[in-house]
Design an enzyme around this catalytic site. Structure first.
Site, PDB file in Angstrom:
ATOM      1  CE1 TYR A   1      -3.665  -3.094  -0.852  1.00 47.18           C
ATOM      2  CE2 TYR A   1      -2.424  -2.679   1.173  1.00 47.18           C
ATOM      3  CZ  TYR A   1      -2.504  -3.211  -0.107  1.00 47.18           C
ATOM      4  OH  TYR A   1      -1.421  -3.862  -0.643  1.00 47.18           O
TER       5      TYR A   1
ATOM      6  CB  SER B   1      -0.008  -6.065   2.018  1.00 45.74           C
ATOM      7  OG  SER B   1       0.364  -4.824   2.577  1.00 45.74           O
TER       8      SER B   1
END
Length: 251
Positions: free
Chosen positions: A144, A131
């Protein structure tokens, strides 16, 4: 795509993993395997010719069961991921554990079990869905982003370790994708509203992964301009953080 390969996709019952499994199902010469927790989605994939394995890989016993059934895939795609966007002090222990296990620990544990046979065979391709959050964090993504940053460190070391065995390690770093993931991660809707048309489509990410299967690359950033953003962050972190903070978090 016409390849003589076996492929296993984790997180294949939703989002990018599901879209990818559907696309690959129609490719001649591929044995596509999929795993996830949604039995109904796996049954649908079965009608398309995909071999499904319903399992929660956070349970080591279920992970071991999966490994005992799949053989050694030519291509291993780690697409499973979970996220919860909130301030660091508001993250629950359960949320932190779920993100760390799903996004970091499970890919490491599965890789560990597949690598010896890949090394003996002297071939294989490990493809991780990372990501942009792992490169440039934004407010409310502390945990995250930490999991995706950990994945970068892991894959960078792994790539050097397995290079002598002709094993490829690839990572694709998409920005936010228009999937149920972002709705679950940020139930306020703020991220989706802030990003608007900048959200990536599921199909664009799935297509890029398919290209990486055919022609392995070290890294792909989506959209491509995000590769420049991470370089800018290395040069001027304070400026990028100031922009990111005001864009995503208005107190």
């Amino acid at each position: 795509m016409q390849l003589d390969k076996s492929i296993l996709i984790t997180g294949a019952t939703s989002g990018v993993g599901l879209a990818l499994a559907k696309r690959l199902a129609g490719a001649r010469g591929l044995h596509v395997m999929a795993t996830g927790r949604n039995a109904q989605a796996l049954e649908h994939l079965k009608t398309l010719g995909v071999e499904g394995f319903c399992a929660d890989l956070r349970d080591v016993k279920q992970l071991e069961w999966l490994v005992s059934r799949i053989g050694i895939p030519d291509v291993m795609i780690f697409s499973a991921g979970v996220g919860k966007f909130n301030l660091a002090h508001e993250a629950s222990d359960e949320e932190m554990q779920a993100m760390l296990e799903t996004n970091v620990l499970v890919p490491m544990q599965l890789t560990k079990r597949l690598l010896p046979s890949m090394m003996e065979r002297k071939s294989g391709h490990l493809l991780f869905v990372g990501s942009q959050a792992g490169k440039v964090a934004t407010p409310k993504t502390s945990v995250y982003a930490a999991t995706k940053h950990a994945l970068i460190g892991y894959t960078n070391a792994l790539r050097m370790e397995v290079a002598p065995y002709q094993i490829d390690v690839s990572v694709i770093h998409p920005g936010p994708i228009d999937t149920p993931f972002i709705d679950l991660a940020d139930q306020t809707g703020g991220y989706k509203q802030a990003l608007g048309a900048r959200l990536l489509s599921v199909d664009s990410v799935a297509y890029s992964i398919m290209e990486m299967i055919s022609q392995p690359k070290r890294e792909v950033n989506l959209p491509k301009i995000m590769g420049l953003t991470s370089k800018l962050y290395a040069l001027a972190p304070s400026t990028v953080e100031r922009i990111g903070r005001s864009f995503f978090y208005k107190k």
